[in-house]
Design an enzyme around this catalytic site. Sequence first.
Site, short mmCIF file in Angstrom:
data_model
loop_
_atom_site.label_atom_id
_atom_site.label_comp_id
_atom_site.label_asym_id
_atom_site.label_seq_id
_atom_site.Cartn_x
_atom_site.Cartn_y
_atom_site.Cartn_z
CB SER A 186 -0.72 0.08 1.73
OG SER A 186 -1.92 0.91 1.46
CE1 TYR A 199 -4.00 -2.16 5.48
CE2 TYR A 199 -3.37 -0.14 5.12
CZ TYR A 199 -3.92 -0.97 4.44
OH TYR A 199 -4.07 -1.42 2.71
P1 NAD Z 1 -11.87 -6.13 0.26
O1 NAD Z 1 -12.30 -5.19 1.88
O2 NAD Z 1 -12.78 -5.80 -0.64
O3 NAD Z 1 -10.36 -7.23 0.10
C1 NAD Z 1 -9.90 -7.53 1.42
C2 NAD Z 1 -10.45 -8.80 1.53
O4 NAD Z 1 -9.81 -9.85 2.44
C3 NAD Z 1 -11.06 -8.96 2.35
O5 NAD Z 1 -12.51 -9.09 0.79
C4 NAD Z 1 -11.57 -10.95 2.82
O6 NAD Z 1 -11.84 -11.84 1.69
C5 NAD Z 1 -10.11 -10.64 2.82
N1 NAD Z 1 -9.14 -10.50 4.45
C6 NAD Z 1 -9.63 -9.94 5.92
N2 NAD Z 1 -8.95 -10.90 6.54
C7 NAD Z 1 -8.76 -12.36 5.73
C8 NAD Z 1 -9.12 -12.59 7.14
N3 NAD Z 1 -8.02 -13.02 8.01
N4 NAD Z 1 -8.71 -14.61 6.42
C9 NAD Z 1 -8.78 -14.22 5.05
N5 NAD Z 1 -9.26 -13.10 4.42
C10 NAD Z 1 -8.85 -12.32 4.64
O7 NAD Z 1 -10.59 -4.78 0.35
P2 NAD Z 1 -9.48 -4.45 -0.70
O8 NAD Z 1 -9.21 -2.78 -0.42
O9 NAD Z 1 -9.91 -4.52 -2.20
O10 NAD Z 1 -7.98 -5.22 -0.17
C11 NAD Z 1 -7.28 -6.23 -0.81
C12 NAD Z 1 -6.08 -5.30 -0.25
O11 NAD Z 1 -5.57 -4.02 -1.26
C13 NAD Z 1 -5.96 -5.47 1.33
O12 NAD Z 1 -4.29 -6.17 1.30
C14 NAD Z 1 -5.61 -4.44 1.25
O13 NAD Z 1 -4.53 -4.03 2.29
C15 NAD Z 1 -4.61 -3.55 -0.31
N6 NAD Z 1 -4.43 -2.37 -0.23
C16 NAD Z 1 -6.53 -1.51 -0.43
C17 NAD Z 1 -6.36 0.15 -0.42
C18 NAD Z 1 -7.56 0.59 -1.01
O14 NAD Z 1 -7.42 2.18 -0.96
N7 NAD Z 1 -8.64 0.08 -0.97
C19 NAD Z 1 -5.12 0.85 -0.43
C20 NAD Z 1 -3.89 0.09 -0.14
C21 NAD Z 1 -4.19 -1.70 -0.34
#
Ligand code: NAD
Length: 293
Positions: A186, A199
Amino acid sequence: MYTPQDPRTQYPQPPFPPQQQEGPGDIHKMDPAPDHGETTYVGNGRLPGRKALITGADSGIGRAVAIAFAREGADVALSYLPEEQAQAEEVAQLVRDAGRTAVLLPGDLQQEQTNVQVVADAVEGLGGLDVLVINAGTMPTVDSIDDFETKTLDHVLEANIYPLFWLTKAASPHLEPGASIITTSSVQGFQPSPSLAEYAVSKAGIANWTRAMSQQLIERGIRVNGVAPGPVWTPLQPAFVPNEKIEEFGSQTPIGRAGQPVELAPAFVFLASQESSYVVGETIAVTGGMPVH
Ligand code: NAD
Ligand code: MG
């Protein structure tokens, strides 16, 4: 998404309507609806016959990656939390609609044994494994050090960091030269927000792990790389970020808006495919202009 146009106005811009959800969140309760490429991503044969395991594949970035991988010719195993079954089944249907195999793997990756089982079931269901996308993550916000709790940090590290080691150890005996591991870091790992210390430290750790593990595994012909997203419109946001920040979500970027999950997918496709054969240990920024590194 393939028509040349001004990227600043290509997708919704702030302000967004205030909205909150319980984690892990539901894409169907989000306004505006996020774009995971369901009706937009067109494949071009870039991942022919690849067998990919994607964590966090029901929603957000992982969902977009699963759709893109299938349309590029990959079979896909989807890991997600049990309460996300309905969303995961939608993704599985989209994978099948692309003519590819989908394997559904619910489970909480905070348990080591679940990681071992998810890899074993992916290998069995796909008939092998050559792409591992470690993308699942959680993002609690804690405004003050006065409110720090050990259990919050444990939870973040167990969800965001330990599976890097657990999944990779379990998968590595199955990965042949040419395989690819991709992490999701991220911008927070490089430019942390004050209320995201737990985080952000995990996301810095992911980029660091990506470099370390890439050096180990390139000795076996396996490439490890990552993607560092900026603010992306996924359920993580209404599930963890307070409303005042949701309204202005994405406005801090030079591009002036949040990213959509589908805008992340091409970087994962690139890193999974043989096109990126000389890219090793890199974390690619897809941030709307926010610098990383
Ligand atoms: P999202 O909520 O759609 O996806 C995250 C997923 O992580 C969930 O759908 C869930 O299936 C899974 N998850 C969480 N805890 C878990 C656990 N204990 N066991 C199994 N699965 C688990 O949100 P997203 O934004 O698509 O997140 C995906 C990745 O992107 C994450 O690593 C997040 O940190 C990263 N990210 C997101 C952003 C943003 O702005 N959305 C920015 C930078 C990084
Ligand atoms: Mg989800």
